[in-house]
Design a protein around this motif. Structure first.
Motif, PDB file in Angstrom:
ATOM      1  N   GLU A 164       0.835  -1.207   0.000  1.00 58.20           N
ATOM      2  CA  GLU A 164       0.000   0.000   0.000  1.00 58.20           C
ATOM      3  C   GLU A 164       0.874   1.263   0.000  1.00 58.20           C
ATOM      4  O   GLU A 164       0.638   2.198  -0.768  1.00 58.20           O
ATOM      5  N   LEU A 201      -0.323  -3.204  -6.490  1.00 63.59           N
ATOM      6  CA  LEU A 201      -1.500  -3.594  -5.705  1.00 63.59           C
ATOM      7  C   LEU A 201      -2.119  -4.887  -6.239  1.00 63.59           C
ATOM      8  O   LEU A 201      -2.566  -5.739  -5.468  1.00 63.59           O
ATOM      9  N   ALA A 202      -2.143  -5.046  -7.566  1.00 65.14           N
ATOM     10  CA  ALA A 202      -2.684  -6.269  -8.153  1.00 65.14           C
ATOM     11  C   ALA A 202      -1.827  -7.482  -7.776  1.00 65.14           C
ATOM     12  O   ALA A 202      -2.354  -8.549  -7.448  1.00 65.14           O
ATOM     13  N   ARG A 252      -2.539  -8.480  -4.182  1.00 63.73           N
ATOM     14  CA  ARG A 252      -3.800  -9.217  -4.049  1.00 63.73           C
ATOM     15  C   ARG A 252      -3.633 -10.658  -4.536  1.00 63.73           C
ATOM     16  O   ARG A 252      -4.128 -11.591  -3.914  1.00 63.73           O
ATOM     17  N   GLU A 253      -2.935 -10.839  -5.647  1.00 63.78           N
ATOM     18  CA  GLU A 253      -2.700 -12.191  -6.168  1.00 63.78           C
ATOM     19  C   GLU A 253      -1.879 -13.024  -5.186  1.00 63.78           C
ATOM     20  O   GLU A 253      -2.128 -14.218  -5.021  1.00 63.78           O
ATOM     21  N   GLU A 311      -1.859 -12.724  -1.911  1.00 65.52           N
ATOM     22  CA  GLU A 311      -2.726 -13.106  -0.802  1.00 65.52           C
ATOM     23  C   GLU A 311      -3.633 -14.272  -1.191  1.00 65.52           C
ATOM     24  O   GLU A 311      -3.850 -15.191  -0.408  1.00 65.52           O
ATOM     25  N   VAL A 312      -4.151 -14.255  -2.413  1.00 69.30           N
ATOM     26  CA  VAL A 312      -4.988 -15.361  -2.885  1.00 69.30           C
ATOM     27  C   VAL A 312      -4.172 -16.646  -2.952  1.00 69.30           C
ATOM     28  O   VAL A 312      -4.618 -17.711  -2.507  1.00 69.30           O
TER      29      VAL A 312
END
Length: 114
Positions: free
Chosen positions: A11, A30-31, A34-35, A37-38
């Motif tokens: 962030e 940011l993308a 997120r990937e 974390e998934v």
């Protein structure tokens, strides 16, 4: 830009990049976060499934023993953390794993080095 663990915070990095006019790079960072974390969540689910299989009792049936062996081999590829993800005390409880110098945690079945 660093968190307490010494890693870059995505962030804050995105804010920094955006402030320097690099909006596309900020969106990309940011993308990726997120990937990641998934992927970590999916890895956790798969590891829990492998631990469940590895915890099955060896009843002498070759199918069950084959599944257990494959599950333990899969768990051996994962990074061993300092805290056991299964034990209520969060501590690994070592159990001998045969003639080798390695032991296996009786809770999460991860190989631990002595």
């Amino acid at each position: 830009m660093k968190t307490a663990t010494g890693r870059l915070d995505p962030e804050q990095l995105a804010e920094h990049l955006d402030g320097r006019g690099e909006a596309a790079a900020a969106v990309y960072v940011l993308a990726l976060a997120r990937e990641l974390e998934v992927a970590r969540g999916e890895l956790g689910v798969l590891a829990a499934f492998a631990r469940t299989i590895a915890g099955l009792t060896g009843n002498g049936k070759s199918d069950n023993n084959t599944l257990r062996r494959q599950a333990k081999e899969a768990l051996d590829t994962l990074r061993v953390t300092g805290r056991c993800p299964v034990s209520p005390s969060r501590r690994h409880s070592a159990r001998r794993a045969g003639a080798s110098s390695l032991t296996r945690c009786r809770h999460c079945h991860a190989h631990l080095r002595r």
